[in-house]
Design an enzyme around this catalytic site. Structure first.
Site, PDB file in Angstrom:
ATOM      1  N   ASN A  25       2.266 -19.104   4.240  1.00 40.00           N
ATOM      2  CA  ASN A  25       1.557 -18.001   3.595  1.00 40.00           C
ATOM      3  C   ASN A  25       2.565 -16.864   3.415  1.00 40.00           C
ATOM      4  OD1 ASN A  25      -0.140 -15.995   2.762  1.00 40.00           O
ATOM      5  ND2 ASN A  25      -1.283 -15.836   4.679  1.00 40.00           N
ATOM      6  N   TRP A  26       3.075 -16.731   2.192  1.00 40.24           N
ATOM      7  CA  TRP A  26       4.115 -15.716   1.958  1.00 40.24           C
ATOM      8  C   TRP A  26       3.526 -14.320   1.787  1.00 40.24           C
ATOM      9  CZ3 TRP A  26       7.337 -18.874  -2.194  1.00 40.24           C
ATOM     10  CH2 TRP A  26       7.930 -19.960  -1.553  1.00 40.24           C
ATOM     11  N   LYS A  27       2.228 -14.221   1.720  1.00 37.81           N
ATOM     12  CA  LYS A  27       1.550 -12.916   1.596  1.00 37.81           C
ATOM     13  C   LYS A  27       2.173 -12.112   0.447  1.00 37.81           C
ATOM     14  CE  LYS A  27       0.335 -13.240   6.423  1.00 37.81           C
ATOM     15  NZ  LYS A  27      -0.014 -12.598   7.657  1.00 37.81           N
ATOM     16  N   HIS A  63      -8.942 -15.283   4.491  1.00 38.50           N
ATOM     17  CA  HIS A  63      -7.899 -14.810   5.407  1.00 38.50           C
ATOM     18  C   HIS A  63      -8.348 -13.476   6.013  1.00 38.50           C
ATOM     19  CE1 HIS A  63      -4.137 -13.303   6.977  1.00 38.50           C
ATOM     20  NE2 HIS A  63      -3.701 -14.555   6.950  1.00 38.50           N
ATOM     21  N   GLU A 110      -6.877 -10.829   6.564  1.00 38.28           N
ATOM     22  CA  GLU A 110      -6.430  -9.636   5.824  1.00 38.28           C
ATOM     23  C   GLU A 110      -7.348  -9.379   4.632  1.00 38.28           C
ATOM     24  OE1 GLU A 110      -2.373 -10.920   5.478  1.00 38.28           O
ATOM     25  OE2 GLU A 110      -2.146 -10.640   7.641  1.00 38.28           O
ATOM     26  N   GLU A 163      -7.120 -18.508  13.024  1.00 37.45           N
ATOM     27  CA  GLU A 163      -6.087 -17.488  13.199  1.00 37.45           C
ATOM     28  C   GLU A 163      -6.672 -16.281  13.940  1.00 37.45           C
ATOM     29  OE1 GLU A 163      -2.899 -17.879   9.892  1.00 37.45           O
ATOM     30  OE2 GLU A 163      -4.585 -16.793   9.050  1.00 37.45           O
ATOM     31  N   GLY A 192       1.110 -11.770  12.965  1.00 38.74           N
ATOM     32  CA  GLY A 192       2.198 -10.824  12.715  1.00 38.74           C
ATOM     33  C   GLY A 192       2.536  -9.935  13.905  1.00 38.74           C
ATOM     34  N   SER A 235       1.561 -15.843  14.453  1.00 41.68           N
ATOM     35  CA  SER A 235       2.889 -15.797  15.079  1.00 41.68           C
ATOM     36  C   SER A 235       3.416 -17.176  15.481  1.00 41.68           C
ATOM     37  CB  SER A 235       2.892 -14.842  16.279  1.00 41.68           C
ATOM     38  OG  SER A 235       2.596 -13.529  15.849  1.00 41.68           O
ATOM     39  N   GLY A 285       2.964 -17.326   8.592  1.00 43.00           N
ATOM     40  CA  GLY A 285       3.332 -16.181   7.769  1.00 43.00           C
ATOM     41  C   GLY A 285       4.814 -15.887   7.911  1.00 43.00           C
ATOM     42  N   GLY A 286       5.151 -14.986   8.832  1.00 41.55           N
ATOM     43  CA  GLY A 286       6.528 -14.505   8.986  1.00 41.55           C
ATOM     44  C   GLY A 286       7.589 -15.595   9.030  1.00 41.55           C
TER      45      GLY A 286
HETATM   46  P1  PGA Z   1       2.071 -14.801  10.985  1.00 37.61           P
HETATM   47  O1  PGA Z   1       0.921 -14.879   9.860  1.00 37.61           O
HETATM   48  O2  PGA Z   1       2.623 -16.182  11.167  1.00 37.61           O
HETATM   49  O3  PGA Z   1       3.092 -13.835  10.416  1.00 37.61           O
HETATM   50  O4  PGA Z   1       1.430 -14.287  12.227  1.00 37.61           O
HETATM   51  C1  PGA Z   1       0.004 -15.962   9.820  1.00 37.61           C
HETATM   52  C2  PGA Z   1      -1.037 -15.746   8.763  1.00 37.61           C
HETATM   53  O5  PGA Z   1      -1.516 -14.615   8.613  1.00 37.61           O
HETATM   54  O6  PGA Z   1      -1.415 -16.688   8.042  1.00 37.61           O
END
Ligand code: PGA
Length: 253
Positions: free
Chosen positions: A10-12, A96, A98, A168, A174, A214, A235-236
């Protein structure tokens, strides 16, 4: 029941088009077609066509990070399911945290989005998870079960093969904090139990439930050792070729 694990990126709202292309090229150079896990990329909406051009003949899934639930029309700034399909997407992320938090997506919106995606032949990765406050108040199970039940309303059992779940915990996204493998596995079991209760046992057993929050090369191995953890939504650590490759390879090892 054997489920092929999924490692999803997930590159957001990150990367330029050039950086996205370089990242995909770097990944492709180093993985073979016969990998033990399915790989799905969720780039920024704007970069989907450029990424599609690179992966179109490869066995890699491509997804939007969001869609709008109406079929089409006067919804300025939104993207339709058929437009994602048209751009080469196979998947879409829905719900998600977010989106739920910053864009106020409620249970009904999430359910409408799931239905629109499935009706348009997009595979859904449905995200669920509790906040820190909910965890501290001991309501994690209730929150996650509510999210699953509401998102699955009026979904037919025959669509289950097109849905995966990403658990999640919001406090782990994050932040560098990960749920312990035992804590994550416990919630995954609850999710699977909920799916069995709503649907047919066999279908529920065949669905992938990923962990996200994470996930890094140094914690993925312990997580995916658990029976009900079928991969990761990252994500990261998906923004760098080396760390994403390490995640893919750790599933093969
Ligand atoms: P993260 O993000 O690996 O940076 O914690 C995961 C996500 O939100 O899908």
């Amino acid at each position: 029941m054997s489920r092929k694990p999924i490692i999803a990126a997930n590159w957001k709202m990150n990367l330029t088009q050039k950086e996205s292309q370089e990242l995909v090229e770097g990944i492709l150079k180093n993985i073979n077609e016969e990998r033990a896990c399915e790989v799905i990329l969720f780039p920024s909406l704007l970069h989907i066509p450029a990424v599609y051009e690179i992966i179109k003949d490869k066995k890699i899934g491509l997804g939007g990070q969001n869609l709008y639930f109406e079929e089409k029309g006067a919804y300025t700034g939104e993207v339709a399911a058929f437009q994602l399909r048209d751009a080469g997407c196979t998947h879409v992320l829905i719900g998600h945290s977010e989106r739920r938090h910053y864009f106020h997506e409620d249970y009904e919106t999430v359910n409408l989005k799931v239905k629109r995606a499935l009706a348009t032949d997009l595979k859904v990765m449905l995200c669920v998870g509790e906040s820190l406050e909910e965890r501290e108040n001991g309501v994690t199970e209730m929150v996650v079960v509510d999210q699953i039940v509401s998102a699955m309303e009026n979904i037919s059992v025959k669509n289950l093969c097109d849905i995966s779940i990403a658990y999640e915990p919001i406090w782990a996204i994050g932040t560098g904090k990960t749920a312990t493998p035992d804590d994550a596995a416990h919630v995954h079991q609850i999710i699977r139990k909920t799916l069995r209760r709503i649907f047919d046992e066999e279908y529920a057993n065949s669905m992938c439930i990923l962990y996200g929050g994470s996930v890094k090369p140094d914690n993925i191995k312990e997580l995916i050792k658990k029976d009900d953890i079928d991969g990761a939504l990252v994500g990261g650590a998906s923004l760098k070729v080396d760390s994403f490759l390490e995640l893919i390879k750790s599933v093969q090892a």
